[in-house]
Design a protein around this motif. Structure first.
Motif, PDB file in Angstrom:
ATOM      1  N   ALA A  92       0.936  -1.152   0.036  1.00  0.00           N
ATOM      2  CA  ALA A  92       0.074   0.046   0.155  1.00  0.00           C
ATOM      3  C   ALA A  92       0.958   1.363  -0.055  1.00  0.00           C
ATOM      4  CB  ALA A  92      -0.958  -0.125   1.229  1.00  0.00           C
ATOM      5  N   GLY A  93       0.518   2.144  -0.647  1.00  0.00           N
ATOM      6  CA  GLY A  93       1.522   3.173  -0.732  1.00  0.00           C
ATOM      7  C   GLY A  93       0.774   4.327  -1.715  1.00  0.00           C
ATOM      8  N   GLY A  94       1.884   5.308  -2.478  1.00  0.00           N
ATOM      9  CA  GLY A  94       1.503   6.100  -3.298  1.00  0.00           C
ATOM     10  C   GLY A  94       2.606   6.233  -4.503  1.00  0.00           C
ATOM     11  N   PHE A  95       1.859   6.647  -5.720  1.00  0.00           N
ATOM     12  CA  PHE A  95       2.717   6.738  -6.808  1.00  0.00           C
ATOM     13  C   PHE A  95       2.296   7.996  -7.663  1.00  0.00           C
ATOM     14  CE2 PHE A  95       2.353   6.196 -11.601  1.00  0.00           C
ATOM     15  CZ  PHE A  95       3.874   6.142 -11.996  1.00  0.00           C
ATOM     16  N   GLY A  96       3.248   8.793  -7.981  1.00  0.00           N
ATOM     17  CA  GLY A  96       2.904   9.915  -8.896  1.00  0.00           C
ATOM     18  C   GLY A  96       4.294  10.815  -9.099  1.00  0.00           C
ATOM     19  N   TYR A  97       3.814  12.017  -9.743  1.00  0.00           N
ATOM     20  CA  TYR A  97       4.799  12.946  -9.980  1.00  0.00           C
ATOM     21  C   TYR A  97       4.503  14.278  -9.649  1.00  0.00           C
ATOM     22  CZ  TYR A  97       6.193   9.627 -13.721  1.00  0.00           C
ATOM     23  OH  TYR A  97       6.549   8.491 -14.322  1.00  0.00           O
ATOM     24  N   LEU A  98       5.518  14.962  -9.343  1.00  0.00           N
ATOM     25  CA  LEU A  98       5.548  16.435  -8.852  1.00  0.00           C
ATOM     26  C   LEU A  98       4.864  17.408  -9.944  1.00  0.00           C
ATOM     27  CD1 LEU A  98       9.279  16.273  -6.985  1.00  0.00           C
ATOM     28  CD2 LEU A  98       6.931  15.781  -5.873  1.00  0.00           C
ATOM     29  N   ASN A  99       4.735  18.727  -9.309  1.00  0.00           N
ATOM     30  CA  ASN A  99       4.253  19.725 -10.456  1.00  0.00           C
ATOM     31  C   ASN A  99       5.470  20.017 -11.427  1.00  0.00           C
ATOM     32  OD1 ASN A  99       1.798  20.081  -8.935  1.00  0.00           O
ATOM     33  ND2 ASN A  99       2.788  21.857  -7.826  1.00  0.00           N
ATOM     34  N   GLU A 100       5.132  20.130 -12.561  1.00  0.00           N
ATOM     35  CA  GLU A 100       6.106  20.091 -13.648  1.00  0.00           C
ATOM     36  C   GLU A 100       7.215  19.108 -13.755  1.00  0.00           C
ATOM     37  OE1 GLU A 100       7.827  24.184 -14.774  1.00  0.00           O
ATOM     38  OE2 GLU A 100       7.038  24.891 -12.718  1.00  0.00           O
ATOM     39  N   PRO A 101       6.475  17.813 -13.917  1.00  0.00           N
ATOM     40  CA  PRO A 101       7.185  16.707 -13.728  1.00  0.00           C
ATOM     41  C   PRO A 101       8.414  16.490 -14.814  1.00  0.00           C
ATOM     42  CG  PRO A 101       5.055  16.044 -14.678  1.00  0.00           C
ATOM     43  CD  PRO A 101       4.968  17.740 -14.437  1.00  0.00           C
ATOM     44  N   HIS A 102       8.229  17.263 -15.675  1.00  0.00           N
ATOM     45  CA  HIS A 102       9.507  17.036 -17.010  1.00  0.00           C
ATOM     46  C   HIS A 102      10.676  17.857 -16.418  1.00  0.00           C
ATOM     47  CE1 HIS A 102       7.450  20.987 -17.361  1.00  0.00           C
ATOM     48  NE2 HIS A 102       8.517  21.354 -17.912  1.00  0.00           N
ATOM     49  N   LYS A 103      10.612  18.714 -15.218  1.00  0.00           N
ATOM     50  CA  LYS A 103      11.733  19.248 -14.501  1.00  0.00           C
ATOM     51  C   LYS A 103      11.856  18.574 -13.201  1.00  0.00           C
ATOM     52  CE  LYS A 103      10.673  23.926 -16.446  1.00  0.00           C
ATOM     53  NZ  LYS A 103      10.364  25.305 -16.262  1.00  0.00           N
ATOM     54  N   ASN A 104      10.759  18.204 -12.229  1.00  0.00           N
ATOM     55  CA  ASN A 104      10.902  17.836 -11.064  1.00  0.00           C
ATOM     56  C   ASN A 104      10.876  16.340 -10.964  1.00  0.00           C
ATOM     57  OD1 ASN A 104      11.040  20.441 -10.278  1.00  0.00           O
ATOM     58  ND2 ASN A 104       8.738  20.865 -10.557  1.00  0.00           N
ATOM     59  N   GLY A 105      10.194  15.433 -11.854  1.00  0.00           N
ATOM     60  CA  GLY A 105      10.259  14.155 -11.543  1.00  0.00           C
ATOM     61  C   GLY A 105       9.107  13.688 -10.625  1.00  0.00           C
ATOM     62  N   GLY A 106       9.241  12.417 -10.002  1.00  0.00           N
ATOM     63  CA  GLY A 106       8.353  11.911  -9.292  1.00  0.00           C
ATOM     64  C   GLY A 106       8.741  10.859  -8.425  1.00  0.00           C
ATOM     65  N   ALA A 107       7.919  10.002  -7.636  1.00  0.00           N
ATOM     66  CA  ALA A 107       8.474   8.990  -6.722  1.00  0.00           C
ATOM     67  C   ALA A 107       7.358   8.247  -6.328  1.00  0.00           C
ATOM     68  CB  ALA A 107       9.055   9.564  -5.271  1.00  0.00           C
ATOM     69  N   GLU A 108       7.695   7.034  -6.096  1.00  0.00           N
ATOM     70  CA  GLU A 108       6.684   6.020  -5.436  1.00  0.00           C
ATOM     71  C   GLU A 108       7.116   5.490  -4.006  1.00  0.00           C
ATOM     72  OE1 GLU A 108       4.792   1.396  -6.039  1.00  0.00           O
ATOM     73  OE2 GLU A 108       6.061   2.268  -7.601  1.00  0.00           O
ATOM     74  N   PHE A 109       6.344   5.795  -2.994  1.00  0.00           N
ATOM     75  CA  PHE A 109       6.644   5.175  -1.505  1.00  0.00           C
ATOM     76  C   PHE A 109       5.545   4.033  -1.023  1.00  0.00           C
ATOM     77  CE2 PHE A 109       8.429   9.448  -1.863  1.00  0.00           C
ATOM     78  CZ  PHE A 109       9.811   9.401  -1.487  1.00  0.00           C
ATOM     79  N   ASP A 110       6.099   2.995  -0.733  1.00  0.00           N
ATOM     80  CA  ASP A 110       5.255   1.881  -0.319  1.00  0.00           C
ATOM     81  C   ASP A 110       5.445   1.344   1.025  1.00  0.00           C
ATOM     82  OD1 ASP A 110       3.494   2.160  -2.687  1.00  0.00           O
ATOM     83  OD2 ASP A 110       5.203   1.090  -3.681  1.00  0.00           O
ATOM     84  N   PHE A 111       4.508   0.663   1.768  1.00  0.00           N
ATOM     85  CA  PHE A 111       4.715  -0.390   2.651  1.00  0.00           C
ATOM     86  C   PHE A 111       4.354  -1.662   2.029  1.00  0.00           C
ATOM     87  CE2 PHE A 111       4.244   3.496   5.563  1.00  0.00           C
ATOM     88  CZ  PHE A 111       5.232   3.507   5.960  1.00  0.00           C
TER      89      PHE A 111
END
Length: 213
Positions: A92-111
């Motif tokens: 269970a967790g979260g997946f996604g991108y930051l604002n302006e993903p082409h510049k700031n990227g994203g992440a996934e964090f789960d347990f």
């Protein structure tokens, strides 16, 4: 020695999953599948993604995962023969991108609640782990990926278990067609650390895709 901390945390994770399933309005399917010469890895999940601009949406999700490896087992770098290893996970967790993903990227964090088994030995370990991966922009949809998954002894079912730590590493490159679909190539390695001994039971380059829709 049975681990009361694991029991409490596992109960909390399972309660959170069931509560989330009951209260959330799931509108997203999540798929992550990859294949290498010796590694097969699949995750399938459901999630809730709020409305928003493309690339600014984070999916809260839960998933089932299956990992299988048929590779040489190495103890401190010395080959011990091949074995089949399977890892089942409930995450269970979260997946996604930051604002302006082409510049700031994203992440996934789960347990994750996981169970690891070797086919030809009595290694059978259940533990809670922390999984994360980072998506680092390179250029126009191309992104680097680094990630790891830690399963320490104090979050396993038994503090006198067969490993101090299970750890998965990954690093690679991805191409995101949009912020919901990506193809990737990752180097992956899975180790078990016990006191001063390191056992490697999976090492491979995999090709895969990740999608939410």
């Amino acid at each position: 020695m049975n681990n009361p901390l694991f029991c409490r945390l596992a109960g909390t994770v399972l309660c959170a999953l069931f509560s989330s399933a009951a209260l959330s309005d799931y509108n997203t399917v999540f798929i992550d599948a990859s294949q290498g010469d010796s590694i097969t890895n699949v995750r399938l999940g459901m999630g809730e993604t709020p409305s928003g601009a493309e690339g600014e949406k984070v999916t809260s999700m839960f998933y089932l995962g299956y990992f299988s490896s048929d590779d040489l087992i190495k103890v401190d770098g010395v080959n011990q023969g091949s074995d089949t290893v399977e890892i089942l996970t409930l995450g269970a967790g979260g997946f996604g991108y930051l604002n302006e993903p082409h510049k700031n990227g994203g992440a996934e964090f789960d347990f994750e609640l996981s169970n690891t088994k070797f086919d030809q030995t009595d290694y059978d370990r259940t533990a809670i782990g922390f999984k994360t991966q980072l998506f680092i922009p390179v250029a126009a949809g191309l992104q680097a990926n680094i990630g790891f998954n830690l399963r320490p002894f104090f979050l396993s079912t038994d503090w006198d278990d067969q490993a101090d730590l299970e750890v998965e590493y990954q690093a690679g490159i991805e191409y995101a067609f949009n912020w919901d679909i990506a193809l990737y190539s990752h180097y992956r390695k899975v180790d078990i650390h016990t006191e001063d001994v390191t056992t490697s039971f999976a090492e491979d380059v995999v090709f895969g895709f990740r999608a939410r829709f």
